[in-house]
Motif scaffolding. Structure first.
Motif, PDB file in Angstrom:
ATOM      1  N   ARG C 132       0.933  -1.157  -0.021  1.00  0.00           N
ATOM      2  CA  ARG C 132      -0.046   0.040   0.069  1.00  0.00           C
ATOM      3  C   ARG C 132       0.755   1.068  -0.061  1.00  0.00           C
ATOM      4  NH1 ARG C 132      -1.392   1.887   4.498  1.00  0.00           N
ATOM      5  NH2 ARG C 132      -1.101   0.078   5.619  1.00  0.00           N
ATOM      6  N   ARG C 133       0.891   2.128  -0.969  1.00  0.00           N
ATOM      7  CA  ARG C 133       1.484   3.413  -1.161  1.00  0.00           C
ATOM      8  C   ARG C 133       1.288   4.262   0.057  1.00  0.00           C
ATOM      9  NH1 ARG C 133       5.656   4.254  -4.376  1.00  0.00           N
ATOM     10  NH2 ARG C 133       5.562   2.799  -6.042  1.00  0.00           N
ATOM     11  N   GLU C 134       2.379   4.914   0.502  1.00  0.00           N
ATOM     12  CA  GLU C 134       2.181   5.741   1.685  1.00  0.00           C
ATOM     13  C   GLU C 134       3.451   6.974   1.302  1.00  0.00           C
ATOM     14  OE1 GLU C 134       1.075   4.261   6.058  1.00  0.00           O
ATOM     15  OE2 GLU C 134       3.334   5.138   5.923  1.00  0.00           O
ATOM     16  N   GLY C 135       2.819   7.878   0.684  1.00  0.00           N
ATOM     17  CA  GLY C 135       3.827   8.750   0.206  1.00  0.00           C
ATOM     18  C   GLY C 135       4.993   8.176  -0.723  1.00  0.00           C
ATOM     19  N   ASP C 136       6.060   8.315  -0.515  1.00  0.00           N
ATOM     20  CA  ASP C 136       7.241   7.720  -1.178  1.00  0.00           C
ATOM     21  C   ASP C 136       7.476   6.268  -0.935  1.00  0.00           C
ATOM     22  OD1 ASP C 136       7.981   9.870  -2.618  1.00  0.00           O
ATOM     23  OD2 ASP C 136       9.693  10.322  -1.610  1.00  0.00           O
ATOM     24  N   ARG C 137       7.152   5.733   0.357  1.00  0.00           N
ATOM     25  CA  ARG C 137       7.222   4.283   0.764  1.00  0.00           C
ATOM     26  C   ARG C 137       6.192   3.509   0.517  1.00  0.00           C
ATOM     27  NH1 ARG C 137       6.009   4.579   7.024  1.00  0.00           N
ATOM     28  NH2 ARG C 137       8.591   4.301   7.335  1.00  0.00           N
ATOM     29  N   VAL C 138       6.362   2.436   0.792  1.00  0.00           N
ATOM     30  CA  VAL C 138       5.084   1.373   0.542  1.00  0.00           C
ATOM     31  C   VAL C 138       5.118   0.547   1.948  1.00  0.00           C
ATOM     32  CG1 VAL C 138       4.538  -0.650  -0.597  1.00  0.00           C
ATOM     33  CG2 VAL C 138       5.416   1.302  -1.856  1.00  0.00           C
ATOM     34  N   ILE C 139       3.917   0.174   2.213  1.00  0.00           N
ATOM     35  CA  ILE C 139       3.624  -0.664   3.563  1.00  0.00           C
ATOM     36  C   ILE C 139       3.261  -2.134   3.111  1.00  0.00           C
ATOM     37  CG2 ILE C 139       2.574  -0.926   5.825  1.00  0.00           C
ATOM     38  CD1 ILE C 139       4.376   1.550   5.391  1.00  0.00           C
ATOM     39  N   ASP C 162       0.760  -3.880  -5.794  1.00  0.00           N
ATOM     40  CA  ASP C 162       0.268  -2.714  -5.271  1.00  0.00           C
ATOM     41  C   ASP C 162      -1.169  -2.940  -5.354  1.00  0.00           C
ATOM     42  OD1 ASP C 162       0.891   0.269  -5.132  1.00  0.00           O
ATOM     43  OD2 ASP C 162      -1.100   0.134  -6.147  1.00  0.00           O
ATOM     44  N   ASP C 203       2.853  -5.102   7.960  1.00  0.00           N
ATOM     45  CA  ASP C 203       2.926  -3.476   7.979  1.00  0.00           C
ATOM     46  C   ASP C 203       4.445  -3.075   8.056  1.00  0.00           C
ATOM     47  OD1 ASP C 203       0.386  -2.940   8.274  1.00  0.00           O
ATOM     48  OD2 ASP C 203       0.482  -2.879  10.585  1.00  0.00           O
ATOM     49  N   PRO C 205       7.374  -1.270   6.444  1.00  0.00           N
ATOM     50  CA  PRO C 205       7.527  -0.131   5.565  1.00  0.00           C
ATOM     51  C   PRO C 205       8.675  -0.806   4.288  1.00  0.00           C
ATOM     52  CG  PRO C 205       8.449   0.233   7.655  1.00  0.00           C
ATOM     53  CD  PRO C 205       7.769  -0.967   7.792  1.00  0.00           C
ATOM     54  N   GLU C 207      11.126   1.557   1.918  1.00  0.00           N
ATOM     55  CA  GLU C 207      11.459   2.849   1.734  1.00  0.00           C
ATOM     56  C   GLU C 207      11.602   3.189   0.257  1.00  0.00           C
ATOM     57  OE1 GLU C 207      10.977   5.087   4.139  1.00  0.00           O
ATOM     58  OE2 GLU C 207      10.772   3.392   5.724  1.00  0.00           O
TER      59      GLU C 207
END
Lengths: 393, 393, 393, 393
Positions: C132-139, C162, C203, C205, C207
């Motif tokens: 899941r995209r979260e800004g530049d990073r992905v969880i 994604d 969860d 992350p 980067e």
């Protein structure tokens, strides 16, 4: 000794004698190809052409396993003649499977009485013969390749597609009928005297009583078993060819081979590494023969069932016959190549003709691909799916 | 691109062109047997007969691996001609191994200058030629079978046992010398144009300068390597035959084969089960070729060592060459038989001559038994025992 | 001796020493399974984890063939450790194929500096990890089976789809990152210490700089070669396992086997039929090794081409690597089973653990089916069709 | 349906039910090894231990082929229990071959009455048990390895060499006799519950009526057939193991295997390439079974001949049994390895225990070398030499 057993001994003895005669010039005849007229007549005279014909029609009333046993015996000496002999029955039973009671009686009777040799010029796969209705009869035109046993045959199993409906028909005619021309143009690397060449038909009439009902229409399950019979015949030609190659090799090793100079033995047949190789070859051969015999047994059971035959019974027989065919074919390919290892370099001289065994088997195992037979077997093993009755299954 | 690499390309190109010409009537020539005079002349004209000859004597100075590469290329088209080409070098290097510096210089030089084609009529195993001393020269009488390449040869490697001492000798004479008769009586099932028949000798003088020191006397390890060279040549004939069979089969499947009627494909070359089989065949072929190349590399190393060669170096090379020979032979037997599975029944027509690949390989793999080569390999693997230098090891 | 050759000798020597240490308790570790922590540290300490890393980033700058050579050496003693070693590089080059110049530099450098051991938890086939995209990073969340080498790894190659677009991504994270749980639950019949079990992500992350561009998107041909590398690694594990089994068997036959009581020999290693069998096994092994080496050479050429790599170059390399993989796998299965024939009944004692070779090879050769690799090869042979870049081709 | 046929159905039904129960925890028991006490009791309770015992002594009076059929059925589920069951009869018939009429009657009767399970601790090859005469009885001391079926046996077949004459003797004692210790120390990679470990004897008396005449002294040909019986039992264990492996694989492919992602099929059992492979495996299995059945038939004939048995009859039976043994062993090795190809990578999970089939067959096929059996077969094929009666021929 019971009577049944004596009959068995009798046809086997006849076949063994015949094989011995065939062996005497099999090498030369392999080189020359063409039609083995003299040898075909020996088969006619032997009486073996009526082996399967029920006693009520003048035959010997033997089961398919007897025919297949003879095929195997002949194949040991000469795979072409074994082929001709086996295919005789394949054609001969067409009325039994797809004819009227009168046709069955007629064709069995005339064959038994006259020692007729049947040839094959039917093939449902290719549509190169067209039949035109003319009242009760049909006029056929066209040509057919792979017509095994057509040269010097007395009766010819033929097939055509109807000019109007496209439907597939089979019939039986005298090979001598005007308009039929047997070209005798088979020139392949193996099975060289099977006459598996071209037959042409020019305005050839087929009379009402010579026309069979279509075997593949499937009014009965029994009418669809031709591929099982043909695959059985081939399996026995393969097994017999392997046995014959091994027999000939053994004689050569025994009588002619030289020991290897570092072996420490005075004779090739004293070398334990030669023994081991013969052990391998024979083990392989006897396994194939065992399977081929088991499949022949199944075929006897199936044949006895006649029109009561169920789809499941048919399917299970088709599977084991396919397995026997594939297995015997592979074993025969292997043995006919490996015999040279135990004979040595001088055994490659043309005069011995030892390569004919491999050429015969290699040619005949291409009749239809192992791949598709194996798929049929596997689908049944895995999912219980019965092979769909077809031209080769 | 370096000069060395250009030379490489050059002889490979020449060989490929030659192979293409040989291919054009290889099928007919296989049937007719005899001596391929025209084709032997093509090889003479190609310049490839001096490939291995050191540059100082007018040759190309290429290593054995180059010769073996050419053998393989020719074998793809015609295993008989590949055999003749390879054996030319086997005979040609006899002086290099067992001759005087003058003999080495002389025979290399005349061969390079005249594109002489050498034939083989020597064989230490059988003692059927006797030499009688007459001053410096020897008069030989007798006959020799398996004289590969003797018909139409310019120079002939011969051997004899001394009438008095029984000792084994080798010599080189012009094939045209009076008293030498090349019978050209080879008629075997394979390698049919190798002229591997009989040569007879009636009071044939061999002059002092034509007599070599005995290669098997073993003054040097290097003088005992002939079997390693001959086994290498055979290995490459086998590998090349497999590649050629596969190449021809592929063309046939592509252009001529019909798809199986239940396959669901319009063309045979679209059927994934055909792909799988070609995958099997090619995998098997490339493995054999890889091993044959690795062995050729070892032979180059061994050749470079010359008279410095140690027993251990010789032994290890002998082992890998034996392995390559056995392996390539088996792979070739297998491939040349299995190609038919991916071509189908019609590919057995005599006109295609596809069985010649199997017949050639089957004939030539009997040159000496795999059994004894495998024992040599295994004794080395297990106990570190080096193969005893002999006629085949 | 040139410097290059010294480097070669150096890593081979290191690998051989390592293999010797692995051998000392390979039998026990096979029984116990789990993570070979101590042995993984030996590999870290050996410096061999940077063998392929370019010199500019602190590595040894060796080609893939060097890595594969080490894989083969280790596999002779312990196929699990060879697997872990090979897969380290498979993961390690992900940035090289699909990363930015910065990522390439970074991951190569930190690995070389710290002797990081990479583990694998990426797999494009199954979609069990979602990012899941979260800004530049992905969880990322989910779990992955067959995560070879994940236990005790320093860096972990992972992949996910994604959540919104379904697109496939790859990334590299420290295995120690919170949320990552390596379950170490691999309990299969072979390759028992490869830790090929489950990794779960809760969860976790990833980067920006840890996210690679997708290798299978195919902006360049070069980015699609991972399957060629992985198939090469497996091929070498197979070839090495075969060599190791043969080596161990040989020692046993030599030191422990009893001669057969009717053989006439006082020792098993004097029996020529045992020699023959070792000859067969070694011949088969050296052929497989030759092909595997030829394929490794091709891989070196392919790797050198980098982003200039053409589809045709890639395809031809894929074909030969597939052939090497299938061939070596089959040879290894065969050898690891047949070694018992030359050792005898007592060699089945559990304490010897000789069955681990077969169990390892049998397990690992199922990585992907030979059937489909052979089809790819055959389609190329027959029709010139290049294998479609995929997960295994 | 005749009574005979009903009896046949009855024992086969019993065996099939028993096999089903054995199957339920065969995987766990393979892992744990040791003595399957509960399962041995199931066999006792089944009544199948008296299958071969003549009706006059309270048995079922079935032929050897019935025993071998049961061996094969049990081996499909559990090759260890099949082994124990088969060897029970091997020991049980010792008095029949080499005992007095009283011994025959006694041992048959007590076995039938009490469902005694026999174990084996005799072996003519090794001389590790010495018997000292003490009046009519003998006192034996020593130890024996490979004592299959000794743990939890009721009666034990033993052998010794006489302390003074060195002569070989066989006897039968209760396993519970003081001084007999069954160590139950068998820990090998296959046949893990056969208890084929060590038995030690400390001052164990063997009474006059427990001592057999020596089977290998050869007063009659019939007394020398034990190796033919033992090789037959093994052949059926191999054939049954192959059938069982195939059956289990099929269920797995059907229920659990995933289709290959590029196959285009939704289920693995719809993929024609999977069908083909099952076709191959089944064909191979049915060929082996056919040969094994043919050999069992021959054994029945031989057994019926009793003391009238001629050397030639014995020899020909020995040959076909040897062929069946070698062939079935190889087929079983092949099938138990190849089943994985049609199940896929996940089938290697330890919980499935699919490798036990291969481990069992690989262990048991080492009982005696194929090499020497093949030589015996080949010497007979080539020269008509009968195998010399021995411990394994």
């Amino acid at each position: 000794m019971t009577l049944a057993a004596e009959t068995v001994q009798s046809y086997e003895r006849t076949a063994l004698e015949l094989a011995e005669r065939l062996r005497s010039d099999a090498i030369q005849r392999d080189k020359q190809g063409g039609t083995p007229k003299v040898q075909r007549d020996w088969i006619r005279e032997s009486g073996l052409l009526k082996l399967l014909i029920p006693r009520e029609y003048g035959g010997d009333g033997q089961p398919w396993s007897a025919v297949l046993r003879v095929v195997r015996i002949l194949a040991e000496a000469d795979a072409s003649l074994a082929h001709l002999y086996g295919y005789h029955f394949l054609c001969l039973v067409a009325p039994h499977l797809a004819g009227t009671p009168e046709q069955i009686a007629h064709f069995y009777t005339v064959t038994a009485r006259n020692n007729y040799f049947w040839g094959n010029s039917s093939n449902p796969l290719v549509k190169t013969i067209i039949g035109r209705r003319e009242g009760d009869r049909v006029i056929v035109n066209g040509s057919k390749t792979f017509s095994s046993g057509s040269p010097d045959s007395d009766l010819l199993a033929i097939s055509w597609n109807d000019a109007e409906t496209g439907e597939y028909y089979e019939g039986i005619i005298p090979t001598s009928r005007p308009g039929v021309e047997v070209l005798d143009d088979w020139d392949n690397m193996g099975q060289r005297q099977t006459g598996s060449g071209t037959v042409t038909f020019r305005d050839v009439p087929v009379e009402k009583e010579e026309i069979l009902e279509t075997p593949y229409a499937g009014h009965t399950v029994f009418s669809t078993i031709i591929p099982i019979v043909s695959q059985s015949i081939l399996a026995n030609i393969f097994a017999g060819s392997a046995e014959g190659a091994l027999e000939d090799a053994k004689r050569y090793t025994h009588d002619t081979s030289r020991p290897w100079y570092t072996s420490g033995y005075a004779r090739a047949d004293e070398d334990p590494s030669i023994w081991r190789q013969y052990g391998e070859l024979w083990t392989s051969s006897i396994a194939a023969t065992s399977l081929v015999e088991k499949a022949a047994d199944k075929l006897d059971r199936l044949w006895e069932r006649g029109t009561d035959l169920t789809e499941e019974e048919r399917g299970e027989c088709a599977v084991i016959v396919a397995a026997a065919n594939v297995h015997a074919g592979r074993v025969a390919l292997d043995i006919t190549s490996r015999i040279f290892d135990v004979m040595g370099a001088r055994a490659t001289a043309s005069k011995y003709g030892f390569d004919r065994f491999w050429r015969n088997v290699r040619t005949h195992t291409l009749h239809n691909p192992a791949e598709y037979k194996l798929r049929n077997i596997g689908a049944w093993v895995l999912n219980g799916t019965l092979p769909e009755p077809g031209y080769y299954s």
